[in-house]
Design an enzyme around this catalytic site. Structure first.
Site, PDB file in Angstrom:
ATOM      1  N   ASN A 181       0.651  -1.168   0.467  1.00 39.91           N
ATOM      2  CA  ASN A 181      -0.295  -0.511  -0.068  1.00 39.91           C
ATOM      3  C   ASN A 181       0.527   1.456   0.171  1.00 39.91           C
ATOM      4  O   ASN A 181       1.372   1.680   0.902  1.00 39.91           O
ATOM      5  CB  ASN A 181      -0.787   0.365   1.078  1.00 39.91           C
ATOM      6  N   TRP A 182       0.948   2.181  -1.234  1.00 39.63           N
ATOM      7  CA  TRP A 182       1.650   2.562  -1.513  1.00 39.63           C
ATOM      8  C   TRP A 182       1.501   4.475  -0.775  1.00 39.63           C
ATOM      9  O   TRP A 182       1.886   5.319  -0.545  1.00 39.63           O
ATOM     10  CB  TRP A 182       2.238   3.129  -2.611  1.00 39.63           C
ATOM     11  N   LYS A 183      -0.070   3.841  -0.244  1.00 39.62           N
ATOM     12  CA  LYS A 183      -0.324   5.615  -0.112  1.00 39.62           C
ATOM     13  C   LYS A 183      -0.280   6.688  -0.774  1.00 39.62           C
ATOM     14  O   LYS A 183      -0.009   6.388  -1.807  1.00 39.62           O
ATOM     15  CB  LYS A 183      -0.053   5.281   1.476  1.00 39.62           C
ATOM     16  N   GLU A 199      -6.545   4.598   7.509  1.00 34.43           N
ATOM     17  CA  GLU A 199      -6.573   5.834   7.399  1.00 34.43           C
ATOM     18  C   GLU A 199      -8.080   6.464   7.011  1.00 34.43           C
ATOM     19  O   GLU A 199      -8.010   7.760   7.224  1.00 34.43           O
ATOM     20  CB  GLU A 199      -5.616   5.971   6.838  1.00 34.43           C
ATOM     21  N   GLU A 249      -5.843  -5.415   9.901  1.00 30.77           N
ATOM     22  CA  GLU A 249      -4.971  -4.537  10.979  1.00 30.77           C
ATOM     23  C   GLU A 249      -4.971  -3.234  12.385  1.00 30.77           C
ATOM     24  O   GLU A 249      -6.120  -2.334  11.421  1.00 30.77           O
ATOM     25  CB  GLU A 249      -4.191  -3.105   9.816  1.00 30.77           C
ATOM     26  N   SER A 262       3.356  -2.505  10.256  1.00 33.57           N
ATOM     27  CA  SER A 262       5.095  -2.819  10.373  1.00 33.57           C
ATOM     28  C   SER A 262       5.246  -3.841  10.306  1.00 33.57           C
ATOM     29  O   SER A 262       6.658  -4.737  10.714  1.00 33.57           O
ATOM     30  CB  SER A 262       5.002  -2.244  11.800  1.00 33.57           C
ATOM     31  N   GLY A 296       2.517  -1.431   4.354  1.00 29.84           N
ATOM     32  CA  GLY A 296       2.491   0.216   4.009  1.00 29.84           C
ATOM     33  C   GLY A 296       3.785   0.493   3.854  1.00 29.84           C
ATOM     34  O   GLY A 296       5.000   0.673   2.242  1.00 29.84           O
ATOM     35  N   GLY A 297       4.718   1.166   4.767  1.00 29.94           N
ATOM     36  CA  GLY A 297       6.478   1.546   4.577  1.00 29.94           C
ATOM     37  C   GLY A 297       7.749   0.223   3.986  1.00 29.94           C
ATOM     38  O   GLY A 297       8.341   1.060   3.101  1.00 29.94           O
TER      39      GLY A 297
HETATM   40  C1  PEP Z   1      -0.834   0.223   6.282  1.00 26.00           C
HETATM   41  O1  PEP Z   1      -0.826   1.248   5.600  1.00 26.00           O
HETATM   42  O2  PEP Z   1      -2.002  -0.658   5.481  1.00 26.00           O
HETATM   43  C2  PEP Z   1       0.343  -0.411   6.979  1.00 26.00           C
HETATM   44  C3  PEP Z   1      -0.162  -1.868   7.562  1.00 26.00           C
HETATM   45  O3  PEP Z   1       1.418   0.461   6.684  1.00 26.00           O
HETATM   46  P1  PEP Z   1       2.933  -0.146   7.461  1.00 26.00           P
HETATM   47  O4  PEP Z   1       3.165  -1.377   6.934  1.00 26.00           O
HETATM   48  O5  PEP Z   1       3.454   1.061   7.269  1.00 26.00           O
HETATM   49  O6  PEP Z   1       2.645  -0.344   9.148  1.00 26.00           O
END
Ligand code: PEP
Length: 251
Positions: free
Chosen positions: A9-11, A97, A167, A213, A234-235
């Site tokens: 998920n590049w947001k 989000e 999540e 994470s 995400g990250g």
């Molecule tokens: C996400 O955006 O759904 C997510 C889990 O982000 P991260 O991996 O950065 O916690």
């Protein structure tokens, strides 16, 4: 056996050039889709280009949100029919989000799941609890409620092709990961909800990701657990090396 699914998920990150360069960089290194489903959910305005680049290797492209109507006077929105017209494969629905900042509700998530199915797009349905809810023992109640609402009105045959992402909100972008056992327990509870609502076969087929994470250092332990079939990331999906490591460790 359920095939693992790793979705990035590049947001609201990456310029156009960074996005296209990422795809070119992973092109020859993504494993074939018989082993793992690899997905990048990119900013909407890059989707047509990325779908084109990924057309000749095994990377699926997803959106991060959509409206539930196929057309209409909804300035700034993107419809399921529009996503389907450019061959987008997946859509993230109900990300925390979007629930927090953009008024997404269980009701709109349910409408969007229906619209995604009609458009032939696989929904990745997000659920998860806040830290306060976890600390007061309300995790399973919260997550079950979100899943029951999201899956209301569908058949077992439809649900078995969906993806659910558990999540915990306190683990997203914070560097704090749920322990693999805790994550597995909640994913197992989600599978039980699916079994109660539909049937055992459907519950055994539906894929449940963990998100929060996830990185190359912790994905193997998470995926070793019975009920965790992949990750929404995400990250760690923003760098070529870590995304490839996640996908390869899922095999
Ligand atoms: C996400 O955006 O759904 C997510 C889990 O982000 P991260 O991996 O950065 O916690």
């Amino acid at each position: 056996m359920r095939k693992p699914i790793i979705a990035g998920n590049w947001k609201m990150y990456k310029t156009f050039d960074e996005a296209t360069q990422f795809l070119e960089a992973v092109r020859d290194q993504i494993p074939t889709e018989d082993k793992v489903d690899a997905v990048i959910c990119a900013p909407a305005l890059y989707l047509p280009t990325l779908v084109g680049i990924a057309a000749d290797f095994d990377l699926a492209i997803g959106a991060q949100n959509m409206h539930y109507e196929n057309e209409g006077a909804f300035t700034g929105e993107i419809s399921p029919a529009q996503l389907s017209s450019i061959n987008v494969d997946y859509v993230i629905l109900g990300h925390s989000e979007r629930r927090e900042y953009f008024n997404e509700t269980d009701e709109t998530v349910n409408k969007k799941v229906a619209a995604a199915l009609t458009a032939g797009i696989v929904p990745i349905i997000c659920c998860g609890e806040t830290l306060e809810e976890r600390e007061s023992g309300k995790t399973e109640q919260k997550v079950s409620g979100q899943i029951k609402a999201a899956l209301n009105g569908f058949t077992a045959e439809q649900v078995e092709h969906m993806v659910i992402a558990y999540e915990p909100i306190w683990a997203i972008g914070t560097g704090k990961t749920a322990t693999a056992d805790d994550a597995n327990q909640v994913c197992g509870a989600i599978r039980n909800v699916v079994e109660q609502l539909f049937n055992k076969d459907c519950a055994e087929k539906v894929r449940i990701q963990y998100g929060g994470s996830v990185k190359p250092e912790n994905i193997e332990e998470l995926l070793s657990k019975e009920h965790i079939d992949g990750a929404l990331v995400g990250g760690a999906s923003l760098q070529v090396d870590s995304f490839l490591a996640l996908v390869n460790k899922a095999i």
